[in-house]
Design an enzyme around this catalytic site. Structure first.
Site, PDB file in Angstrom:
ATOM      1  N   GLY A 153      11.215  -0.470  -2.017  1.00 23.02           N
ATOM      2  CA  GLY A 153      11.403   0.807  -2.711  1.00 23.02           C
ATOM      3  C   GLY A 153      10.729   1.936  -1.953  1.00 23.02           C
ATOM      4  O   GLY A 153      10.471   1.824  -0.747  1.00 23.02           O
ATOM      5  N   ARG A 154      10.448   3.021  -2.664  1.00 26.01           N
ATOM      6  CA  ARG A 154       9.857   4.202  -2.025  1.00 26.01           C
ATOM      7  C   ARG A 154       8.563   3.871  -1.287  1.00 26.01           C
ATOM      8  O   ARG A 154       8.394   4.221  -0.113  1.00 26.01           O
ATOM      9  CB  ARG A 154       9.591   5.282  -3.090  1.00 26.01           C
ATOM     10  CG  ARG A 154      10.850   5.912  -3.664  1.00 26.01           C
ATOM     11  CD  ARG A 154      10.509   6.769  -4.871  1.00 26.01           C
ATOM     12  NE  ARG A 154      10.086   5.932  -5.976  1.00 26.01           N
ATOM     13  CZ  ARG A 154      10.790   5.743  -7.102  1.00 26.01           C
ATOM     14  NH1 ARG A 154      11.924   6.383  -7.293  1.00 26.01           N
ATOM     15  NH2 ARG A 154      10.354   4.954  -8.061  1.00 26.01           N
ATOM     16  N   ARG A 175      15.291  -6.865  -3.993  1.00 22.14           N
ATOM     17  CA  ARG A 175      16.486  -7.309  -4.731  1.00 22.14           C
ATOM     18  C   ARG A 175      17.745  -7.176  -3.892  1.00 22.14           C
ATOM     19  O   ARG A 175      18.720  -7.855  -4.109  1.00 22.14           O
ATOM     20  CB  ARG A 175      16.636  -6.487  -6.007  1.00 22.14           C
ATOM     21  CG  ARG A 175      15.740  -6.982  -7.098  1.00 22.14           C
ATOM     22  CD  ARG A 175      16.287  -6.594  -8.418  1.00 22.14           C
ATOM     23  NE  ARG A 175      16.183  -5.160  -8.614  1.00 22.14           N
ATOM     24  CZ  ARG A 175      15.816  -4.604  -9.753  1.00 22.14           C
ATOM     25  NH1 ARG A 175      15.501  -5.365 -10.778  1.00 22.14           N
ATOM     26  NH2 ARG A 175      15.762  -3.304  -9.880  1.00 22.14           N
ATOM     27  N   ARG A 234       0.865  -4.026  -8.956  1.00 20.60           N
ATOM     28  CA  ARG A 234       0.244  -4.251 -10.259  1.00 20.60           C
ATOM     29  C   ARG A 234      -0.480  -5.592 -10.204  1.00 20.60           C
ATOM     30  O   ARG A 234       0.045  -6.560  -9.626  1.00 20.60           O
ATOM     31  CB  ARG A 234       1.293  -4.292 -11.378  1.00 20.60           C
ATOM     32  CG  ARG A 234       1.765  -2.928 -11.882  1.00 20.60           C
ATOM     33  CD  ARG A 234       0.675  -2.136 -12.605  1.00 20.60           C
ATOM     34  NE  ARG A 234       1.135  -0.834 -13.059  1.00 20.60           N
ATOM     35  CZ  ARG A 234       1.069   0.296 -12.353  1.00 20.60           C
ATOM     36  NH1 ARG A 234       0.554   0.280 -11.137  1.00 20.60           N
ATOM     37  NH2 ARG A 234       1.497   1.426 -12.867  1.00 20.60           N
ATOM     38  N   GLU A 263      -7.429  -5.548 -15.379  1.00 21.86           N
ATOM     39  CA  GLU A 263      -8.231  -4.335 -15.192  1.00 21.86           C
ATOM     40  C   GLU A 263      -8.330  -3.556 -16.510  1.00 21.86           C
ATOM     41  O   GLU A 263      -7.391  -3.618 -17.323  1.00 21.86           O
ATOM     42  CB  GLU A 263      -7.645  -3.467 -14.064  1.00 21.86           C
ATOM     43  CG  GLU A 263      -6.255  -2.933 -14.324  1.00 21.86           C
ATOM     44  CD  GLU A 263      -5.724  -2.140 -13.124  1.00 21.86           C
ATOM     45  OE1 GLU A 263      -5.504  -2.738 -12.057  1.00 21.86           O
ATOM     46  OE2 GLU A 263      -5.538  -0.925 -13.270  1.00 21.86           O
ATOM     47  N   HIS A 281      -8.086   0.964  -8.522  1.00 24.22           N
ATOM     48  CA  HIS A 281      -6.763   1.520  -8.826  1.00 24.22           C
ATOM     49  C   HIS A 281      -6.682   3.001  -8.449  1.00 24.22           C
ATOM     50  O   HIS A 281      -6.445   3.859  -9.308  1.00 24.22           O
ATOM     51  CB  HIS A 281      -6.408   1.302 -10.309  1.00 24.22           C
ATOM     52  CG  HIS A 281      -4.923   1.316 -10.565  1.00 24.22           C
ATOM     53  ND1 HIS A 281      -4.319   0.614 -11.580  1.00 24.22           N
ATOM     54  CD2 HIS A 281      -3.912   1.973  -9.919  1.00 24.22           C
ATOM     55  CE1 HIS A 281      -3.016   0.826 -11.560  1.00 24.22           C
ATOM     56  NE2 HIS A 281      -2.741   1.660 -10.553  1.00 24.22           N
TER      57      HIS A 281
END
Ligand code: NAP
Ligand code: GLV
Ligand code: GLV
Length: 326
Positions: A153-154, A175, A234, A263, A281
């Site tokens: 992705g980005r 994907r 994540r 977290e 994070h």
């Protein structure tokens, strides 16, 4: 004038765009409790929340006027999207503006773990440095190695773009194939091959039912004993217990993590390990980016309040539904 609840103080650039409206801002330093969110959202037209706020059906039902839930993050795993859509509540996120900042941090972590930067810094502060030595704090080369990117992705693509300067061979698993990735000579492979062949594996998928514990014991055992795992996606995408086992038993050389399974609580075992670099994070935490995210979140809210489809709506069905209901 609309009523807006914001679950934490955001950079001024966003707040000032909302100044025509009635704002209630939760002023605590730690995330509000569910009860505090319910109390705050009562009677409001819009909710601006953080990735630390779990927004479920009960919260949505506590404010029948709620038109939009605007997340101050690109990840939306903290919001029950289907429940929002059912109720015609628009959900938005902050994609794009944080991409380069998160890719920078991913690289900072990759380089820190490979070249033992944090260990070296501690060593200096403890005044242990006796002088240059041939075998002092040897790490791994980055230049010319193989980088495995999970999620094209980005952010995954921005990480790949940076790898060009390091003359890395890039493998990616996602994907579907991605044209930009292929322009970087990145090779589309299955997860098994990526894990077996990469010297650095970096996670850039969202957290979904499919990616929960994507990396567990079986996957970690496929990795090279000299390889490093980097996670800025994540925490729950990795089975953290399995990762600790892998790091203790040297199935892999190390891990650099910005996100954690539970977290903000962090396992004592992880903290005691030397072959990890841990950050709280902070993937998108630059002054510039946090300001842009605040502007983006405010613009999404303003559009939704005008009855328009916000640019970063993740559930356009909810907007169509609310239009019909007018
Ligand atoms: P994105 O552009 O949506 O990229 C996610 C990529 O993962 C897409 O290519 C997607 O494929 C792929 N993907 C989704 N599900 C998959 C699956 N089951 N198997 C394989 N690939 C899958 O998102 P982004 O902007 O790069 O952000 C990625 C994630 O980074 C966010 O969701 C967030 O959790 C995390 N993040 C963390 C920080 C931090 O502070 N550490 C900051 C920002 C973001 P498709 O193209 O087919 O959808
Ligand atoms: C941060 O983790 C985000 O998803 O924006
Ligand atoms: C190291 O500092 C070198 O000069 O090789």
């Amino acid at each position: 004038m609309a009523k807006i609840f914001i679950t934490r103080r955001l950079p001024e650039e966003g707040i000032k765009l909302l100044k025509e409206h009635d704002l209630e801002i939760y002023e605590g330093d730690a995330p509000p409790t569910k009860e505090e969110i319910i109390a705050g959202v009562k009677g409001k037209d819009a909710l601006i929340c953080l990735l630390t706020d779990k927004i479920d059906a009960e919260i949505m039902d506590s404010s029948p006027n709620l038109k939009i839930i605007a997340n101050y993050a690109v990840g939306i795993d903290n919001i029950e999207i289907e429940e929002a859509t059912k109720r015609g509540i628009i959900v938005t996120n902050t994609p794009g503006v944080l991409t380069e900042t998160v890719a920078d941090l991913t690289w900072a972590l990759l380089m820190a773990i490979a070249r033992r930067i944090v260990e070296g810094d501690n060593f200096m502060r403890q005044k242990k440095f006796k002088g240059w030595a041939p075998l002092l704090m040897l790490g791994a080369d980055i230049y010319g190695k193989t980088l495995g990117i999970i999620g094209a992705g980005r952010i995954g693509r921005a990480v790949a773009r940076r790898a060009q300067g390091f003359n890395m061979k890039i493998l990616y698993y996602s994907r579907r194939r991605n044209e930009e990735m292929e322009r970087y000579n990145a090779k589309f492979v299955d997860l098994h091959t990526l894990l077996k062949e990469s010297d650095f594996v970096s996670l850039h998928i969202p957290l979904t039912k499919e990616t929960y514990h994507l990396i567990g014991e079986k996957e970690l055992k496929l990795m090279k004993p000299t390889a490093y795992l980097i996670n800025t996606a994540r925490g729950k995408c990795i089975d953290e217990k399995a990762l600790i086992k892998a790091l203790k038993n040297k199935w892999i050389a190390g891990a650099a993590l910005d996100v954690f399974e539970n977290e903000p609580s962090i396992s004592d075992e992880l903290v005691e390990l030397e072959n990890v670099v841990l950050t709280p994070h902070i993937g998108s935490a630059s002054y510039e980016t946090r300001s842009k995210m605040a502007e983006m979140v405010a613009k999404n809210v303003l559009m939704a309040l005008e009855g328009k489809l916000p640019p970063n709506c993740v559930n356009p069905e909810a907007w169509r539904k609310s239009e019909r209901n007018k």
